[in-house]
Design a protein around this motif. Sequence first.
Motif, PDB file in Angstrom:
ATOM      1  N   LEU A  53     -44.312  61.216  40.688  1.00  0.00           N
ATOM      2  CA  LEU A  53     -43.615  60.300  39.790  1.00  0.00           C
ATOM      3  C   LEU A  53     -43.380  60.942  38.426  1.00  0.00           C
ATOM      4  N   LEU A  54     -44.408  61.596  37.894  1.00  0.00           N
ATOM      5  CA  LEU A  54     -44.273  62.245  36.595  1.00  0.00           C
ATOM      6  C   LEU A  54     -43.270  63.395  36.654  1.00  0.00           C
ATOM      7  N   GLY A  55     -43.252  64.101  37.787  1.00  0.00           N
ATOM      8  CA  GLY A  55     -42.324  65.215  37.947  1.00  0.00           C
ATOM      9  C   GLY A  55     -40.874  64.788  37.908  1.00  0.00           C
ATOM     10  N   LEU A  56     -40.599  63.571  38.354  1.00  0.00           N
ATOM     11  CA  LEU A  56     -39.228  63.048  38.309  1.00  0.00           C
ATOM     12  C   LEU A  56     -38.804  62.712  36.893  1.00  0.00           C
ATOM     13  N   VAL A  57     -39.755  62.357  36.057  1.00  0.00           N
ATOM     14  CA  VAL A  57     -39.456  61.961  34.674  1.00  0.00           C
ATOM     15  C   VAL A  57     -39.500  63.171  33.741  1.00  0.00           C
ATOM     16  N   PHE A  58     -40.544  63.983  33.873  1.00  0.00           N
ATOM     17  CA  PHE A  58     -40.739  65.140  32.989  1.00  0.00           C
ATOM     18  C   PHE A  58     -40.473  66.417  33.783  1.00  0.00           C
ATOM     19  N   THR A  59     -39.202  66.683  34.024  1.00  0.00           N
ATOM     20  CA  THR A  59     -38.826  67.790  34.909  1.00  0.00           C
ATOM     21  C   THR A  59     -39.206  69.154  34.340  1.00  0.00           C
ATOM     22  N   GLN A  60     -39.016  69.344  33.036  1.00  0.00           N
ATOM     23  CA  GLN A  60     -39.338  70.650  32.440  1.00  0.00           C
ATOM     24  C   GLN A  60     -40.833  70.900  32.449  1.00  0.00           C
ATOM     25  N   SER A  61     -41.603  69.869  32.135  1.00  0.00           N
ATOM     26  CA  SER A  61     -43.058  70.002  32.161  1.00  0.00           C
ATOM     27  C   SER A  61     -43.541  70.310  33.574  1.00  0.00           C
ATOM     28  N   GLN A  62     -42.916  69.682  34.571  1.00  0.00           N
ATOM     29  CA  GLN A  62     -43.275  69.932  35.961  1.00  0.00           C
ATOM     30  C   GLN A  62     -42.952  71.381  36.345  1.00  0.00           C
ATOM     31  N   ALA A  63     -41.803  71.872  35.871  1.00  0.00           N
ATOM     32  CA  ALA A  63     -41.421  73.255  36.162  1.00  0.00           C
ATOM     33  C   ALA A  63     -42.396  74.244  35.515  1.00  0.00           C
ATOM     34  N   ASN A  64     -42.784  73.971  34.270  1.00  0.00           N
ATOM     35  CA  ASN A  64     -43.740  74.836  33.578  1.00  0.00           C
ATOM     36  C   ASN A  64     -45.092  74.825  34.267  1.00  0.00           C
ATOM     37  N   TYR A  65     -45.503  73.654  34.700  1.00  0.00           N
ATOM     38  CA  TYR A  65     -46.784  73.533  35.396  1.00  0.00           C
ATOM     39  C   TYR A  65     -46.737  74.277  36.727  1.00  0.00           C
ATOM     40  N   GLY A  66     -45.618  74.159  37.445  1.00  0.00           N
ATOM     41  CA  GLY A  66     -45.470  74.868  38.708  1.00  0.00           C
ATOM     42  C   GLY A  66     -45.532  76.373  38.524  1.00  0.00           C
ATOM     43  N   GLN A  67     -44.940  76.887  37.446  1.00  0.00           N
ATOM     44  CA  GLN A  67     -44.987  78.316  37.157  1.00  0.00           C
ATOM     45  C   GLN A  67     -46.414  78.763  36.841  1.00  0.00           C
ATOM     46  N   ALA A  68     -47.140  77.920  36.098  1.00  0.00           N
ATOM     47  CA  ALA A  68     -48.535  78.239  35.772  1.00  0.00           C
ATOM     48  C   ALA A  68     -49.380  78.305  37.037  1.00  0.00           C
ATOM     49  N   VAL A  69     -49.140  77.378  37.962  1.00  0.00           N
ATOM     50  CA  VAL A  69     -49.874  77.388  39.242  1.00  0.00           C
ATOM     51  C   VAL A  69     -49.546  78.646  40.032  1.00  0.00           C
ATOM     52  N   ASP A  70     -48.265  79.024  40.073  1.00  0.00           N
ATOM     53  CA  ASP A  70     -47.873  80.245  40.781  1.00  0.00           C
ATOM     54  C   ASP A  70     -48.573  81.470  40.197  1.00  0.00           C
ATOM     55  N   ASP A  71     -48.669  81.524  38.867  1.00  0.00           N
ATOM     56  CA  ASP A  71     -49.337  82.647  38.212  1.00  0.00           C
ATOM     57  C   ASP A  71     -50.823  82.697  38.582  1.00  0.00           C
ATOM     58  N   MET A  72     -51.457  81.538  38.607  1.00  0.00           N
ATOM     59  CA  MET A  72     -52.873  81.492  38.947  1.00  0.00           C
ATOM     60  C   MET A  72     -53.124  81.975  40.369  1.00  0.00           C
ATOM     61  N   PHE A  73     -52.212  81.645  41.282  1.00  0.00           N
ATOM     62  CA  PHE A  73     -52.420  81.987  42.687  1.00  0.00           C
ATOM     63  C   PHE A  73     -52.076  83.438  43.003  1.00  0.00           C
ATOM     64  N   GLN A  74     -51.749  84.222  41.967  1.00  0.00           N
ATOM     65  CA  GLN A  74     -51.642  85.658  42.147  1.00  0.00           C
ATOM     66  C   GLN A  74     -53.027  86.269  42.369  1.00  0.00           C
ATOM     67  N   THR A  75     -54.056  85.567  41.901  1.00  0.00           N
ATOM     68  CA  THR A  75     -55.453  85.989  42.115  1.00  0.00           C
ATOM     69  C   THR A  75     -56.197  84.817  42.749  1.00  0.00           C
ATOM     70  N   PRO A  76     -56.011  84.594  44.057  1.00  0.00           N
ATOM     71  CA  PRO A  76     -56.544  83.381  44.700  1.00  0.00           C
ATOM     72  C   PRO A  76     -58.069  83.263  44.676  1.00  0.00           C
ATOM     73  N   TYR A  77     -58.786  84.387  44.764  1.00  0.00           N
ATOM     74  CA  TYR A  77     -60.246  84.298  44.766  1.00  0.00           C
ATOM     75  C   TYR A  77     -60.761  83.764  43.430  1.00  0.00           C
ATOM     76  N   SER A  78     -60.257  84.327  42.336  1.00  0.00           N
ATOM     77  CA  SER A  78     -60.670  83.857  41.012  1.00  0.00           C
ATOM     78  C   SER A  78     -60.252  82.408  40.793  1.00  0.00           C
ATOM     79  N   THR A  79     -59.040  82.088  41.235  1.00  0.00           N
ATOM     80  CA  THR A  79     -58.549  80.722  41.080  1.00  0.00           C
ATOM     81  C   THR A  79     -59.385  79.730  41.869  1.00  0.00           C
ATOM     82  N   PHE A  80     -59.765  80.099  43.080  1.00  0.00           N
ATOM     83  CA  PHE A  80     -60.620  79.229  43.898  1.00  0.00           C
ATOM     84  C   PHE A  80     -61.937  78.952  43.184  1.00  0.00           C
ATOM     85  N   PHE A  81     -62.551  79.995  42.637  1.00  0.00           N
ATOM     86  CA  PHE A  81     -63.825  79.814  41.936  1.00  0.00           C
ATOM     87  C   PHE A  81     -63.642  78.933  40.705  1.00  0.00           C
TER      88      PHE A  81
END
Length: 235
Positions: free
Chosen positions: A112-140
Amino acid sequence: MLESIKKQRNMWANKKQDSVWSFIWVCLAYLVFCNVMPALLGAAVGEKLPGSVNGYYTALCCLTGSVFIWYLYSIYGEKVKLSKNISFGGIVEALGVGLFLFFFINFFVSLLLGLVFTQSQANYGQAVDDMFQTPYSTFFQLVFMAPVFEELIFRGFLLRRALRWRSVAAAVVLTAGFFGLLHMSVVQGLSAMAAGVVLCLLFVWKRSIGLCILAHSFYNGLAFFMVLLSSGGGV
């Protein structure tokens, strides 16, 4: 060092220490010790030594965050027992809360928030993608470090103290509100605020930090594997 902590504890005991200002300084200090400081040090170390910056960040965050939490509990004279009020039924209920948060946040609030705050959702998605470049550290970070640190600060410290000088409703709203603000993103912050309300109510219901950590960890773990599977990656 211990003598200095004792003096500061006596200073806090002689002052009105429970107020909105205490929330502000604790959150700012937590942000510095568990985000800014390890991020800067991790980036500096990562330029000189082999390995990922995120890996150094995780290790440094464990160190600086642990020191901060120990110091905070020490100067206020607070104590916490992680095993308090834990039972088999309580564990099942905490896992149920984590499962509820997974579906409620990921398939309702965030969408629901992603439909309203599209830019914030895009920025958050990019941050998640960056974190998952190192999945072991991200998991911990997501499944162990964040649940322990955030529950000790927000439910174990701030909420418990707020319940001594505010009503349950006010204490829950205040704690969850600051929990959301700490995430510094509209979509992530409002989602965290909603999750914070549920976790605060779990603490009010069960009076157990250990169960709050379990629920938080289970929720984060489910979210981690959902993102990992949707990206087609593997740990």
